[in-house]
Design a protein around this motif. Structure first.
Motif, PDB file in Angstrom:
ATOM      1  N   GLU A 112       0.651  11.090 -11.355  1.00 12.45           N
ATOM      2  CA  GLU A 112       0.628   9.640 -11.576  1.00 12.45           C
ATOM      3  C   GLU A 112       0.827   8.878 -10.264  1.00 12.45           C
ATOM      4  N   LEU A 113       1.739   9.409  -9.444  1.00 12.94           N
ATOM      5  CA  LEU A 113       1.960   8.757  -8.159  1.00 12.94           C
ATOM      6  C   LEU A 113       0.754   8.970  -7.239  1.00 12.94           C
ATOM      7  N   LEU A 114       0.236  10.187  -7.258  1.00 13.89           N
ATOM      8  CA  LEU A 114      -0.875  10.523  -6.376  1.00 13.89           C
ATOM      9  C   LEU A 114      -2.098   9.638  -6.650  1.00 13.89           C
ATOM     10  N   VAL A 115      -2.401   9.386  -7.925  1.00 14.94           N
ATOM     11  CA  VAL A 115      -3.570   8.549  -8.209  1.00 14.94           C
ATOM     12  C   VAL A 115      -3.317   7.081  -7.901  1.00 14.94           C
ATOM     13  N   SER A 116      -2.041   6.697  -7.724  1.00 14.57           N
ATOM     14  CA  SER A 116      -1.772   5.304  -7.367  1.00 14.57           C
ATOM     15  C   SER A 116      -1.915   5.075  -5.864  1.00 14.57           C
ATOM     16  N   THR A 117      -2.130   6.160  -5.108  1.00  9.37           N
ATOM     17  CA  THR A 117      -2.296   6.034  -3.656  1.00  9.37           C
ATOM     18  C   THR A 117      -3.773   5.888  -3.312  1.00  9.37           C
ATOM     19  N   PRO A 118      -4.065   5.529  -2.063  1.00 10.78           N
ATOM     20  CA  PRO A 118      -5.485   5.327  -1.708  1.00 10.78           C
ATOM     21  C   PRO A 118      -6.281   6.619  -1.565  1.00 10.78           C
ATOM     22  N   VAL A 119      -5.734   7.759  -1.897  1.00  8.44           N
ATOM     23  CA  VAL A 119      -6.449   9.025  -1.696  1.00  8.44           C
ATOM     24  C   VAL A 119      -7.746   9.032  -2.508  1.00  8.44           C
ATOM     25  N   LYS A 160      -9.531   8.470 -11.030  1.00  7.89           N
ATOM     26  CA  LYS A 160      -8.232   7.986 -10.575  1.00  7.89           C
ATOM     27  C   LYS A 160      -7.616   6.973 -11.539  1.00  7.89           C
ATOM     28  N   THR A 161      -7.618   7.312 -12.804  1.00  8.64           N
ATOM     29  CA  THR A 161      -6.902   6.467 -13.755  1.00  8.64           C
ATOM     30  C   THR A 161      -6.135   7.369 -14.698  1.00  8.64           C
ATOM     31  N   LEU A 162      -5.317   6.742 -15.527  1.00  9.00           N
ATOM     32  CA  LEU A 162      -4.543   7.532 -16.488  1.00  9.00           C
ATOM     33  C   LEU A 162      -5.240   7.560 -17.832  1.00  9.00           C
TER      34      LEU A 162
END
Lengths: 257, 378
Positions: B215-222, B375-377
Motif C-alpha cells: 500500500e505504501l509502495l503504490v503511493s510512491t512515484p515508483v 498502482k491502485t488498491l
C-alpha cells in the motif's frame, strides 16, 4: 475556491458497488495546517485518505492535492505527498537505515542530499546509534516515528497519516504529535486520522466524519460548541461528549430523512 | 524510468533475499534435486526387458538361438518355462514382457523346408515398450538367421555371397548411441528452470500485499516498469546460478555430449530465464496471496513444459491443434535450442529462429507483466 489551499476536496463521492463510503464531502486544508479526521470505524476516513493519495478513484466530485487533480494525474500527486498507511508498512527484514535509503531512492531524493536526510530522519525518530537494527526488533513507538521519517524524506508539502498512533503507548503518542506540530510549523499540511479524542485536541481543525458525510468541521473549540448545540448535556462538554452528540445527531438525521 | 529507483528496489530486494537464507537454500537445492529425480526418473530406453523362454525342442540350434537372447543387453531372462501354461502365467502377472517360444520342430523344419519360425508373445499394455521389444527380438532373430544362412552356404562350398543386394547404411548423427538420456536431459534442464524460475518471482508481489508494504509502495512515484526490473534483477542472478547448476549437472554428471559454445548456452539460457521470471511476476501481480501465486505459477510452467515443450514427447507426432498450442509454450523454444546446442553444437546463427521467437515471447510477457501491475488498491 481558495487558491492558496493545499488540499481541496469538493463534493467527493466514493461508491464501492452498492455501498456509498463517501457521500459528498467538501473541505479545504491550508499550508501548515494540521487537520484531524475524527469518526467511528467505517466512517470513511481511510477511504478519503486513499483517494487523496491517488490509491482509489473518486466516483464523483473533485479532489486536489498541492494544486493537482488526483483523478487526472495521480502520479504527479505521488511525488508531492508523504503517506503512512494504517498498517505499518516499512520492511521488517531491513535495518533502519536500509529502509530509509530505500524510500529515499524511491522518492528520488538526490544522492547529494540523501545522507543528510537519512541522518535527520534517524535522529527525529530517536534512533541515533541504532541505525543498523532490524526494524522487526523495534518497539511500536520507534516504528511509527521511523515510518513518519520515511514519509517526509523527500520533503513533501502534504502529509497523510492514517491512524498513525494506533497501538502505541501514550508517551510515544505525545512525542509523535510534537513531531507533527514541528512539521506543521515548517509549512507542511498534515491530514491525520485518529480515533483518540485527546489527539483531536492537538489539531488546528477537525473534520468529524460519520457515515461517509461531514458531520462537523471546525477548531476543537468549535466542535465542542457544536456538540453542545447538538445536545451534549455537560456544561463544558469534552471532545468525547461532543463527538457522541454530533455522531448521534448525524445518524439520527439520516435515519429520519 | 529512473535508474535510481530501479537500483533502490534491486538493493532492497537483494537484502531481503540474503536475509532469508532458508528460501535461498531452497532456491538452490530444489533444482539440484529435480535434476536428479527427473534425470534418472525419465528414460525412454528399453533395457533389460524381463524375458521368458520356452524351448520345446531343446536342440543345438534352439539353444543357440535362445543364448543370443540371454546375451543381449536389451533382455534379461526372467524364467525358463516348461509349458505354455507357465508362459501365460508369467505374462498375466507381469513377470515378463516378452516370451519367446521355440516350437518342437524348429530345426527339423529348417532342414526340411529351409524356413522355420519362433513365436514371440508380447505384453501390449505398454504399447511403446512392446513395439520396441518386438523390434529388438526381431533383430536378435535376424542376426541368428543370417548366421544360419552363412553356415549352410559355407557347408555347400562355393563362393559365399551373403550380402543382400540393397542395404540401408544407417548412420546416426548427433546422438550416436541413440541414448534417450542425451536428448531428455537437456529438456529436463528447461523443465527445471521453468519451474524454479517462475517460483522465484511468483511470491515477490504477493508477499508485499500480504505484509502490507504494498500500500505504501503504490503511493510512491515508483513506476510499474521500474518496480518490475528492480525486483527481477536479483532473482535473475539467483536464476542464473540455478541454470549453471542444471547445465553443469547435464554435462558433468549425466555426461550429455556438449558440442556447442558456453556463450551461446548462457545467452539463450538468460533469455529463457527472463521469460519464466516474468511469467512468475505476472502471476504475482494477479494473485495477492503467496500460496495461491506459487500454485498457479507451478501449474502454468510445469504442465505445459512437460506436455508441450517436446522434451520427451515429439511435437511432430502431435495432432495439429496441439502442435499449434506448443508455439505458446516458451519451453518449446528453449528445449529445441538446448538440444541443438548440446548435441549438434549449434551456434546463434543456426538457432536464429527459435532465439527470435523466444525474444518476442520475452518482450510480450515483459509488456504484459508491466501492464498488469496497477498502482491502485481497486
Amino acid at each position: 475556491m481558495n487558491g492558496a489551499a493545499r488540499i481541496v476536496v469538493d463534493r467527493l463521492v466514493k461508491r464501492f458497488g452498492d455501498f456509498t463510503a463517501l457521500d459528498g464531502v467538501s473541505f479545504e486544508v491550508a499550508p501548515g495546517e494540521i487537520m484531524g479526521f475524527l469518526g467511528p470505524n467505517g466512517a470513511g476516513k481511510s477511504t478519503l485518505i486513499r483517494i487523496l493519495c491517488g490509491l482509489l478513484h473518486p466516483s464523483q466530485g473533485r479532489a486536489q492535492v498541492a494544486g493537482i487533480d488526483v483523478a487526472k494525474d495521480p502520479e504527479a500527486v505521488r511525488t508531492r505527498i508523504g503517506y503512512m498507511s494504517q498498517k505499518f508498512s516499512l520492511y521488517n527484514d531491513l535495518s533502519v537505515v536500509e529502509n530509509l535509503r530505500f524510500f529515499g531512492g524511491i522518492y528520488g531524493v538526490g544522492r547529494e542530499r540523501i545522507d543528510a536526510r537519512v541522518t535527520e530522519a534517524v535522529s527525529m525518530a530517536g534512533l541515533s546509534g541504532r541505525e543498523d537494527t532490524l526494524v522487526a526488533n523495534l518497539a511500536g513507538g520507534w516504528k511509527q516515528r521511523l515510518a513518519l521519517g520515511a514519509a517526509i524524506l523527500h520533503r513533501p508539502p502534504v502529509l497523510f497519516l492514517d491512524e498513525p498512533t494506533s497501538g502505541v503507548d501514550p508517551e510515544s503518542r505525545r512525542r509523535f504529535w510534537d513531531l507533527i506540530h514541528t512539521l506543521g510549523g515548517e509549512g507542511i499540511s498534515v491530514l491525520v486520522s485518529t480515533h483518540y479524542m485527546d489527539e483531536a485536541e492537538y489539531c488546528h481543525r477537525i473534520a468529524l466524519i460519520s457515515g461517509g458525510r461531514l458531520a462537523a468541521l471546525g477548531t476543537p473549540r468549535d466542535i465542542k460548541r457544536l456538540g453542545k448545540e447538538a445536545g451534549a448535556e455537560a456544561a463544558e462538554p469534552t471532545m468525547e461528549d461532543a463527538f457522541v452528540a454530533l455522531v448521534g445527531q448525524a445518524q439520527g438525521g439520516r435515519a429520519a430523512a | 524510468m529512473k535508474l535510481r529507483r530501479i537500483k533502490a528496489i534491486a538493493v532492497k530486494e537483494s537484502l531481503q533475499i540474503v536475509r532469508d537464507p532458508r528460501s535461498l537454500m531452497i532456491a538452490l537445492l530444489v533444482p539440484l534435486m529435480q535434476m536428479f529425480v527427473f534425470g534418472y526418473g525419465v528414460s525412454l530406453d528399453i533395457r533389460h526387458l524381463p524375458l521368458c523362454l520356452l524351448d520345446h525342442e531343446n536342440s543345438q540350434q534352439s539353444r543357440d538361438l535362445l543364448a543370443r537372447f540371454s546375451a543381449s543387453s536389451y533382455f534379461s531372462v526372467q524364467s525358463v518355462a516348461r509349458s505354455e501354461r507357465e508362459i501365460a502365467h508369467e505374462l498375466d502377472h507381469g513377470f515378463c514382457q516378452l516370451a519367446v517360444v521355440v516350437p518342437a520342430d524348429f530345426s527339423q523344419r529348417l532342414v526340411d523346408a529351409g524356413v522355420t519360425s519362433v513365436q514371440a508373445l508380447l505384453d501390449g499394455t505398454d504399447s511403446n515398450s512392446a513395439s520396441i521389444a518386438a523390434g529388438y527380438a526381431r533383430s536378435v532373430v535376424s542376426g541368428f538367421s543370417a548366421d544360419v544362412q552363412l553356415e549352410s552356404l559355407q557347408r555347400r562350398g562355393g563362393t559365399v555371397q551373403t550380402q543382400t543386394p540393397v542395404d540401408v547404411e544407417a548412420r546416426v548423427w548427433f546422438n550416436e548411441e541413440l541414448e534417450s538420456r542425451n536428448f531428455i536431459v537437456p529438456g529436463i534442464v528447461a523443465l527445471v528452470m521453468a519451474i524454479v524460475g517462475a517460483q522465484l518471482t511468483s511470491l515477490t508481489i504477493a508477499r508485499e500485499w500480504e505484509r502490507g508494504t504494498m500500500e505504501l509502495l503504490v503511493s510512491t512515484p515508483v513506476q510499474p516498469m521500474e518496480l518490475m526490473i528492480g525486483k527481477l534483477l536479483p532473482y535473475f542472478a539467483v536464476g542464473m546460478v540455478d541454470a549453471s547448476i542444471c547445465l553443469g549437472l547435464a554435462v558433468f554428471w549425466f555426461q550429455v555430449p556438449f558440442r556447442g559454445t558456453v556463450a551461446t548456452l548462457l545467452f539463450t539460457s538468460a533469455l529463457f530465464l527472463s521469460v519464466v521470471l516474468c511469467i512468475g511476476y505476472l502471476v504475482s501481480t494477479a494473485i495477492r496471496s503467496q500460496v495461491g501465486a506459487s500454485q498457479v505459477a507451478l501449474l502454468l510452467t510445469m504442465l505445459p513444459t512437460v506436455l508441450l515443450s517436446g522434451f520427451a514427447f515429439p511435437i511432430d507426432q502431435m495432432p495439429a491443434v496441439v502442435r499449434g498450442a506448443t508455439y505458446l509454450v516458451s519451453g518449446r523454444y528453449y528445449v529445441l535450442i538446448l538440444k541443438s546446442i548440446f548435441l549438434k553444437g549449434a551456434g546463434v546463427s543456426e538457432l536464429a529462429v527459435p532465439i527470435l521467437f523466444l525474444a518476442l515471447y520475452a518482450a510480450a510477457i515483459v509488456f504484459l507483466a508491466a501492464r498488469a501491475f496497477r498502482k491502485t488498491l481497486e
